[in-house]
Design a protein around this motif. Structure first.
Motif, short mmCIF file in Angstrom:
data_model
loop_
_atom_site.label_atom_id
_atom_site.label_comp_id
_atom_site.label_asym_id
_atom_site.label_seq_id
_atom_site.Cartn_x
_atom_site.Cartn_y
_atom_site.Cartn_z
N LEU A 63 0.85 -1.18 0.00
CA LEU A 63 0.00 0.00 0.00
C LEU A 63 0.89 1.24 0.00
O LEU A 63 1.86 1.32 0.76
N GLY A 64 0.56 2.22 -0.85
CA GLY A 64 1.45 3.35 -1.05
C GLY A 64 1.82 4.11 0.20
O GLY A 64 2.95 4.57 0.35
N CYS A 65 0.87 4.25 1.14
CA CYS A 65 1.12 5.00 2.37
C CYS A 65 1.68 4.12 3.49
O CYS A 65 1.78 4.57 4.64
N ARG A 66 2.05 2.88 3.16
CA ARG A 66 2.66 1.98 4.14
C ARG A 66 4.07 1.55 3.72
O ARG A 66 4.72 0.78 4.42
N ALA A 67 4.53 2.04 2.58
CA ALA A 67 5.84 1.65 2.06
C ALA A 67 6.94 2.51 2.68
O ALA A 67 6.76 3.69 2.92
N SER A 68 8.08 1.88 2.92
CA SER A 68 9.24 2.61 3.41
C SER A 68 10.49 1.91 2.89
O SER A 68 10.57 0.68 2.85
N LYS A 69 11.47 2.71 2.48
CA LYS A 69 12.73 2.14 2.02
C LYS A 69 13.58 1.82 3.24
O LYS A 69 13.95 2.71 4.01
N VAL A 70 13.90 0.54 3.43
CA VAL A 70 14.61 0.11 4.64
C VAL A 70 16.00 -0.45 4.34
O VAL A 70 16.76 -0.72 5.26
N ARG A 71 16.33 -0.61 3.06
CA ARG A 71 17.67 -1.07 2.67
C ARG A 71 18.17 -0.20 1.53
O ARG A 71 17.41 0.11 0.61
N SER A 72 19.43 0.17 1.58
CA SER A 72 19.96 1.13 0.61
C SER A 72 20.49 0.48 -0.67
O SER A 72 20.50 1.11 -1.72
#
Length: 335
Positions: free
Chosen positions: A151-160
């Motif tokens: 879901l767009g508002c639940r996504a987060s970048k957690v690895r670079s």
């Protein structure tokens, strides 16, 4: 009948080429046509270039412009895929979730960790996932990455660096791809609760601060002096702020009394804030601070920007922030 999918390219690593100063966006959708059609299956693709930017150079005015473009073409396509750089993708997908609330088609944001020109890139697989989610008929704003849909508002970048760069924070994946194909969890898709209405206003007078031992409360005061209307604070643990040696809470109370909206969340990616447990959290709630609960930092910040772009009425701000707009928050009131 073949589904018609629009690809909107904004740049990012997926469309990057090596230039004099390093990798930078350079490919257009014309350059990527062959690769995109290879993964499109039986869908019909239309492609257009919106901009060609590293996502570090994407700003709120680009979000509003992109939301307006999607609004303009939404009834001409069965779904839309947005190619975007990964660094600020979660901010863009979160803001689009608010600006395009109750959108009637799938809007799927994707990108890659390697350029589509690289033979071992993740670009093709991410585009395949995005295109087929866009053809699913399930409305909403999503992120497609590494064989999963978030879901767009639940996504987060957690690895670079890893291909598995994004995770769904405090929320189940909307879809996953395995040897059985794409499996969609329709229970994870928020139900449309009204007609679509483009809402592309926003405020840039918003700041995000991460608490650290030694931070001085004068930093908050300086933000107020600069005319900021909203501050999102990533506090400790489940929402703790200092109030002994450096009394942040009394400073926040002064800001709130002067019409500044203060939202408090947690630095912890998972499980969210719960400010009614410890004295430090209770004090913040008593003075009128808002709570981010289990929102991602990206959603908490962009939601504040979006709300403050619509109203400066404190009670309206509080109501908007506390309710679930696009699946971004789960509180006792929303369960």
């Amino acid at each position: 009948m073949s589904k018609n999918i629009l690809i909107i390219n904004t740049g990012g690593t997926l469309s990057s080429v090596m230039k004099e100063n390093g990798l930078a966006p350079g490919l257009t959708t014309i350059d990527m046509q062959k690769e995109l059609h290879m993964v499109s299956g039986d869908t019909t693709l239309e492609i257009e270039d919106f901009c060609s930017l590293d996502s570090a150079n994407i700003f709120p005015e680009d979000w509003a412009k992109l939301a307006r473009r999607i609004s303009e073409v939404r009834n001409d396509h069965d779904g839309i895929v947005v190619i975007h750089g990964t660094d600020t993708m979660a901010y863009t997908s979160s803001m689009l979730s608010f600006m395009l609330r109750n959108i009637n088609i799938p809007v799927v944001v994707t990108g890659s960790q390697l350029s589509i020109t690289n033979p071992v890139a993740d670009a093709m697989e991410n585009c395949r996932c995005a295109i087929h989610m866009a053809a699913s008929g399930i409305p909403g704003v999503f992120v497609a990455f590494n064989r999963k849909v978030i879901l767009g508002c639940r996504a987060s970048k957690v690895r670079s660096l890893s291909f598995d760069a994004f995770e769904s924070i405090n929320y189940p994946n909307v879809a996953t791809i395995s040897s059985l194909g794409m499996s969609i969890d329709e229970k994870a898709v928020p139900v449309r609760n009204g007609v679509f209405h483009l809402s592309d206003s926003y405020s840039t007078k918003v700041c995000m601060l991460k608490m650290f031992p030694g931070m001085h409360r004068s930093l908050l005061e300086s933000l107020a002096e600069q005319g900021y209307k909203g501050i999102y604070i990533e506090a400790y643990g489940i929402g703790g702020l200092p109030f002994v040696k450096h009394d942040f809470i009394s400073t926040i109370e002064k800001l709130i009394s002067n019409g500044i909206t203060v939202v408090i969340g947690t630095q912890c990616p998972y499980e969210g804030s719960k400010m009614d447990v410890y004295e430090t959290g209770k004090r913040s709630l008593e003075i009128g601070a808002l709570q981010a609960h289990d929102m991602t930092s990206e959603a908490a910040l962009t939601k504040l920007m979006w709300i403050l772009g619509m109203t400066d009425n404190s009670s309206e701000i509080r109501d908007y922030y506390s309710i679930n707009i696009a699946g971004e928050i789960n509180t006792p009131l929303n369960q």
